[in-house]
Design an enzyme around this catalytic site. Structure first.
Site, PDB file in Angstrom:
ATOM      1  N   SER A 209       0.814  -1.219   0.000  1.00  0.00           N
ATOM      2  CA  SER A 209       0.000   0.000   0.000  1.00  0.00           C
ATOM      3  C   SER A 209       0.847   1.269   0.000  1.00  0.00           C
ATOM      4  CB  SER A 209      -0.961   0.011   1.176  1.00  0.00           C
ATOM      5  OG  SER A 209      -0.240   0.199   2.358  1.00  0.00           O
TER       6      SER A 209
ATOM      7  N   LYS B 214      -6.390   3.906   8.800  1.00  0.00           N
ATOM      8  CA  LYS B 214      -5.481   4.809   8.081  1.00  0.00           C
ATOM      9  C   LYS B 214      -6.073   6.216   7.988  1.00  0.00           C
ATOM     10  CE  LYS B 214      -3.182   1.388   5.199  1.00  0.00           C
ATOM     11  NZ  LYS B 214      -3.096   0.809   3.848  1.00  0.00           N
TER      12      LYS B 214
END
Ligand code: ADP
Length: 812
Positions: free
Chosen positions: A718, A761
């Site tokens: 990611s 996140k």
């Protein structure tokens, strides 16, 4: 009657005579010894005081003692003591005859010398005599003295020194007698080995005869007959016959005895033994205890088989000594089994409204979790035997899995027991050890049931994902049985051995991840995921739950300790880095203890903690705020990563150096990140022109990519978008906006692929004051997980490809 074999009759006799009868004419006339002719009549014995005896046959050389009761016999002894101490001992034919006549007596008796006389308090006498000569009774009268005594006119018979039989015949007879005697002695326990040996060694027929007759336990009639026979061969022949007869009788007697013992019957013997044991235990005061066990077992009214098994254990207990190891084991066993909640149950009231209220009161947030828990409870209430109704709460540590379990128990009115399965690797941990093992114990399930004290508690299996298996057996197989409502009606623990019904127990399990839970177990459970908490949630949990809880635990009043809001945030930001609130709670606990100490030592009446003074009590801040770049820079990008402790903002730096196209990676970059770097470089080359980058950078430039250590991300790919943006920025010299953060995986062709952990996140981004978050377009559906507060404060960009990312990230 004691019969003593006299070792040296001749010598003792001589000594005695010397003592008691110092040199009389009689002695001179005494023709005893070798010079005595057969059938000589010894004048000095001819009229003697006589003592008739019952059941006793005396022989010459035999030492015998008997009681003298009849006055005429007593007088006879007294008379003998007055003269030469000699009496005539003669057996009665009829032991019951009292007024004795000649015919009541046998024909042959023994002239004996009195060796010792004891007077009993009843004026009876106990005499010890030694046989001297065999004599025939001729007349039997009473003396005409004042104290009449029995008087006998006797004729002494000396043993013939020859025999009609040959020497060989006598020897053969002796051997037969020895053989028979051996058999006879074997059946007579009182014959000692020594005695038998000494008899068997006798070579002289006369001595063999005497030794056997004096020691054997023959009938008196047989003895009398032996006495009456003169010839040695006759005596030996008859002795053999008696021995054969006696051996046979003894053998039969023994047989009868053992048969009687057998017929006595096992049951009868057991009953008698039990009775004896009961009496002994009673005397030792143990009876009560056994009885106590017995009544407790019977009162439980269990299944017949279980009752029998337990009563058998009590019986065994009775047969063992109080202090033996086994007694201890059995008592422990019985105590354990009796402690199980066989018949005790909590009244369960499923009231969804109330359950909801309890869950709400105990826990902040967790909306979805509470909903699913309530649904599950409702289904369980309607159809308790539906399989797969076991809730498994999955989530990082400290998010309240255990405490939700506890709340559910409270909401339903069930007892609550927590069983930790972390590190369980052995079937016997679950099922126990057989009680034959030293130090055996029941397994965790049975222990939990004892702890619960009811049949229907809520058992929370903590960390079911941390169970492992090894050569000692797979614990998950045992867990399968426990959790299966089909099988757990008769759960068998190795220690308790008796089946126990677990079907009324409500099971809840917790795990950090479902990945390590064995598939068959996972199959039976309904997974409810609990995600990590946001900073805001933590703040609320701390304020509304943890602080009041810790204050109460430490005995403090709310007025004595206050943590200001900025203090709570400081605790969350600088002293913890976790998905849950465990460390936060621990830190609050620490502050409570500091406060208590200050109050007790009278330094303060109350304490107030703020962001500024917390470090005074808890020490330096443990975690520094994520280093977000404060101004737009070239080659510095805010990446978003997901770690076990939740989401973090992870700035990534790229530096371009003179070189030969090398790429250096430093910081907390795993292998996957390195691969991402490769893709990022290739993609940058392909779009170099568009962003004004010299495509030759791969030849004359080196790239250094660095991720600060702050947190180790779990998911490498990611960081793909972050890395590409940083490289493009560094090579093109275009600045990156410092209020933008991003996450996403990339392909070589510049596509942005979805990632996990969006909620955490984005939470991290919001916490750091990021204004715009670029996420993969593929993650759009996950937006519903994102906290409202984040959605309200952050602008989201859904990127399909890197172009979009760069468009939003680079300062145009
Ligand atoms: P886990 O079992 O997930 O590791 P715990 O149940 O031990 O976590 O939770 C740790 C502590 O945090 C407990 O004191 C618990 O009450 C508290 N806690 C966790 N989540 C919440 C919440 N949502 N509301 C209130 N307290 C919470």
């Amino acid at each position: 009657m004691d019969i003593i074999k006299k070792e040296k009759p001749e010598l003792e006799k001589a000594e005695l005579e010397e003592k008691n009868n110092p040199v009389t004419d009689n002695t001179e006339n005494d023709s005893s010894g070798s010079g005595k002719s057969d059938y000589d009549i010894l004048e000095d014995y001819d009229i003697l005081p006589a003592v008739p005896v019952r059941g006793i046959v005396a022989f010459p050389k035999m030492v015998v003692h008997f009681d003298v009761l009849r006055p005429k016999s007593v007088n006879a002894v007294k008379q003998a003591l007055k003269t030469n101490r000699k009496i005539f001992v003669i057996s009665q034919r009829d032991v019951f005859a009292e007024d004795l006549k000649r015919d009541d007596l046998y024909r042959v008796g023994v002239v004996a010398e009195i060796r010792q006389v004891l007077r009993t308090p009843d004026d009876e006498l106990r005499v010890l005599v030694e046989g001297i000569d065999k004599a025939e009774l001729l007349t039997f009268t009473e003396s005409e003295t004042d104290d009449p005594y029995y008087e006998a006119y006797v004729e002494v018979i000396s043993q013939p020194s020859y025999t009609k039989a040959s020497k060989a015949e006598v020897e053969a007879m002796c051997r037969s007698i020895k053989k028979e005697f051996e058999k006879y002695a074997a059946l007579l326990p009182r014959m000692t080995g020594e005695l038998v040996k000494s008899i068997l060694c006798q070579d002289d027929p006369e001595e063999l005869f005497e030794n056997i007759v004096f020691n054997a336990n023959f009938q008196s009639a047989d003895k009398q007959e032996l006495l009456e026979k003169y010839d040695i061969m006759d005596r030996l022949t008859f002795l053999l016959a008696v021995l054969v007869k006696e051996t046979e009788v003894l053998a039969i007697e023994n047989d009868i005895n053992s048969q009687v013992k057998e017929n006595f019957g096992k049951n009868q013997r057991e009953n008698i033994l039990r009775e004896q044991m009961r009496v002994i235990s009673e005397q030792l005061g143990e009876e009560d205890e056994d009885e106590d066990y017995r009544t407790r077992i019977l009162n439980l009214k269990l299944d017949e088989k279980i009752t029998d098994k337990l009563l058998r254990e009590v019986d065994r207990l009775r047969s063992l000594p109080e202090s033996s190891q086994e007694t201890f084991v059995i008592k422990n066993y019985l105590d354990t089994v009796l402690e199980l909640p066989w018949n005790k149950e909590s009244r369960i009231k499923v009231n969804i409204k109330k359950a909801e209220a309890v869950l709400e009161k105990d826990h902040f947030g967790l909306k979805k979790v509470k909903e699913r828990v309530l649904e599950s409870i409702a289904v369980n209430a309607i159809k308790p035997d539906v399989t797969g109704q076991i809730i498994c709460l999955v989530g990082p540590p400290g998010v309240g899995k255990t405490s939700i379990g506890k709340s559910i128990a409270r909401a339903l009115g069930r007892e609550y027991v927590r069983v930790s399965l972390g590190g369980v690797r052995d079937e016997s941990d679950i099922r126990g050890h057989r009680k034959t093992y030293v130090g055996a114990m029941p397994g965790r399930i049975i222990n939990a049931m004892i702890q619960a004290g009811t049949k229907n508690p809520l058992i929370l299996f903590d960390e079911i994902d941390k169970m492992s298996n090894d050569f000692r057996g797979d614990p998950s197989a045992a867990m399968l049985e426990v959790l299966d409502s089909e099988q757990n009606k008769e759960f068998r623990d190795h220690y308790t051995e008796v089946p126990f019904d677990l079907s009324k127990v409500m099971f809840i399990t917790t795990a950090n991840t479902t990945q390590t839970i064995p598939a068959p177990l996972l199959d039976r459970m309904e997974i409810i995921e609990i995600t990590s908490y946001t900073r805001e949630e933590k703040f609320h949990i701390a304020k509304e739950h943890l602080i009041p809880k810790q204050l109460k635990k430490h005995g403090l009043k709310a007025s004595q300790m206050k943590i200001e809001d900025d203090g709570i945030y400081r605790l969350i930001d600088s002293y913890t880095r976790e998905a849950g609130v465990r460390t936060l709670e621990r830190n609050i606990g620490s502050l409570c203890r500091k406060t208590a100490k200050e109050i007790v030592s009278e330094n303060a009446k109350k304490l107030r903690f703020t962001a500024d003074n917390i470090s005074r009590y808890l020490g330096h801040e443990k975690y520094i705020k994520d280093v977000k770049s404060e101004k737009d820079e070239v080659g510095v990008v805010n990446g978003l990563a997901w770690t076990a402790a939740g989401g973090v903002l992870m700035p990534l730096e790229v530096l371009v150096l003179e070189g030969k196209g090398g790429v250096t990676l430093t910081g907390s970059l795993g292998d996957v990140m390195k691969e991402s770097a490769g893709i990022a470089v290739s993609y940058t080359r392909s779009v170099a022109k568009k962003y004004g980058i010299d495509p030759k950078f791969v030849k004359n430039r080196d790239l250094h990519i660095h991720a600060p250590e702050g947190a180790v991300p779990k998911d490498g790919p990611s960081a793909g978008v972050t890395m590409t943006t940083a490289i493009v920025s560094a090579l093109s010299g275009k600045k990156v906006r410092c209020d933008v953060a991003m996450t996403g995986e990339i392909t070589l062709h510049g596509k942005v692929l979805p990632i996990g952990g969006l909620r955490e996140k984005t939470m991290a981004a919001y916490k750091e004051g990021i204004k715009k978050v670029i996420i993969p377009a593929g993650n759009k559906p996950d937006m519903e997980d994102v906290e409202d507060v984040v959605k309200e404060n952050v602008e989201f960009v859904f990127a399909e490809n890197l172009e979009t990312v760069l468009e939003h990230a680079l300062v145009q």
